[in-house]
Design a protein around this motif. Structure first.
Motif, short mmCIF file in Angstrom:
data_model
loop_
_atom_site.label_atom_id
_atom_site.label_comp_id
_atom_site.label_asym_id
_atom_site.label_seq_id
_atom_site.Cartn_x
_atom_site.Cartn_y
_atom_site.Cartn_z
N ALA A 74 0.83 -1.21 0.00
CA ALA A 74 0.00 0.00 0.00
C ALA A 74 0.86 1.26 0.00
O ALA A 74 0.47 2.30 -0.54
N LYS A 75 2.05 1.16 0.60
CA LYS A 75 2.96 2.31 0.68
C LYS A 75 4.09 2.23 -0.33
O LYS A 75 4.95 3.10 -0.37
N ASN A 76 4.10 1.18 -1.15
CA ASN A 76 5.20 0.98 -2.11
C ASN A 76 6.55 1.09 -1.42
O ASN A 76 7.48 1.75 -1.91
N THR A 77 6.65 0.45 -0.29
CA THR A 77 7.85 0.55 0.54
C THR A 77 8.38 -0.85 0.84
O THR A 77 7.60 -1.77 1.12
N VAL A 78 9.69 -0.97 0.79
CA VAL A 78 10.35 -2.23 1.13
C VAL A 78 11.34 -1.97 2.26
O VAL A 78 11.94 -0.90 2.35
N TYR A 79 11.47 -2.96 3.14
CA TYR A 79 12.34 -2.87 4.29
C TYR A 79 13.35 -4.01 4.27
O TYR A 79 13.07 -5.09 3.76
N LEU A 80 14.49 -3.75 4.90
CA LEU A 80 15.47 -4.81 5.09
C LEU A 80 15.96 -4.73 6.53
O LEU A 80 16.67 -3.79 6.90
N GLN A 81 15.55 -5.70 7.32
CA GLN A 81 16.03 -5.81 8.70
C GLN A 81 17.30 -6.63 8.69
O GLN A 81 17.29 -7.79 8.26
N MET A 82 18.37 -6.03 9.15
CA MET A 82 19.68 -6.69 9.13
C MET A 82 20.15 -6.91 10.56
O MET A 82 20.38 -5.94 11.29
N ASN A 83 20.27 -8.16 10.94
CA ASN A 83 20.72 -8.52 12.28
C ASN A 83 22.05 -9.26 12.20
O ASN A 83 22.45 -9.75 11.13
N SER A 84 22.72 -9.35 13.32
CA SER A 84 24.01 -10.07 13.39
C SER A 84 24.94 -9.62 12.28
O SER A 84 25.54 -10.44 11.58
N LEU A 85 25.07 -8.33 12.13
CA LEU A 85 25.87 -7.79 11.04
C LEU A 85 27.34 -8.15 11.20
O LEU A 85 27.87 -8.23 12.32
N LYS A 86 27.99 -8.35 10.06
CA LYS A 86 29.39 -8.71 10.00
C LYS A 86 30.16 -7.66 9.21
O LYS A 86 29.57 -6.97 8.35
N PRO A 87 31.45 -7.53 9.44
CA PRO A 87 32.23 -6.56 8.65
C PRO A 87 32.10 -6.79 7.15
O PRO A 87 32.12 -5.81 6.38
N GLU A 88 31.93 -8.02 6.72
CA GLU A 88 31.79 -8.29 5.29
C GLU A 88 30.45 -7.84 4.71
O GLU A 88 30.24 -7.91 3.50
N ASP A 89 29.55 -7.38 5.56
CA ASP A 89 28.30 -6.80 5.07
C ASP A 89 28.48 -5.33 4.68
O ASP A 89 27.56 -4.71 4.14
N THR A 90 29.64 -4.78 4.96
CA THR A 90 29.92 -3.39 4.62
C THR A 90 29.83 -3.18 3.11
O THR A 90 30.49 -3.89 2.33
N ALA A 91 29.00 -2.23 2.71
CA ALA A 91 28.78 -1.97 1.29
C ALA A 91 27.82 -0.80 1.15
O ALA A 91 27.22 -0.36 2.13
N VAL A 92 27.66 -0.35 -0.09
CA VAL A 92 26.56 0.55 -0.41
C VAL A 92 25.37 -0.33 -0.80
O VAL A 92 25.49 -1.20 -1.65
N TYR A 93 24.26 -0.08 -0.16
CA TYR A 93 23.05 -0.87 -0.40
C TYR A 93 22.10 -0.07 -1.29
O TYR A 93 21.79 1.09 -1.00
#
Length: 122
Positions: A74-93
């Motif tokens: 309804a809001k044309n919105t997407v979410y990304l919940q990121m848990n237990s983040l690691k240094p290798e997740d570092t990036a431009v999303y």
């Protein structure tokens, strides 16, 4: 015509959490799939997670069990919940909207957000 605006990136310590949001605006009739991609320095852009309008999801193996994608049609919105983040997740999303139909033009189109930086410190 259609804009994707991302928010929620930032700096977090390893093991921490972040929530990304992406809102699509414009003369949107429907959106097939929405997703998140990321690009680290020196690497190609890769799919992180995607979700269809019907709720079917797809995740990269590297984030399964840690990231959760969700969507508010309804809001044309997407979410990304990121848990237990690691240094290798570092990036431009980057947020992506695929198969977008708009009121003003026939056809289906693909749109990208401007990107939001996620940095995970060790």
């Amino acid at each position: 015509q259609v804009q994707l605006v991302e928010s929620g990136g930032g700096l977090v310590q390893a093991g921490g959490s972040l929530r990304l949001s992406c809102a699509a605006s414009g003369s949107i009739f429907s959106i097939n799939a929405m997703g998140w991609y990321r690009q680290a320095p020196g690497k190609t852009r890769e799919l992180v997670a995607a979700i269809t309008s019907g709720g079917n999801t797809n995740y990269a193996d590297s984030v399964k069990g840690r990231f959760t994608i969700s969507r508010d049609n309804a809001k044309n919105t997407v979410y990304l919940q990121m848990n237990s983040l690691k240094p290798e997740d570092t990036a431009v999303y980057y947020c992506n909207a695929d198969g977008v139909r708009v009121y003003t033009t026939q056809g289906r189109f693909d749109y990208w957000g401007q990107g939001t930086q996620v940095t995970v410190s060790s």
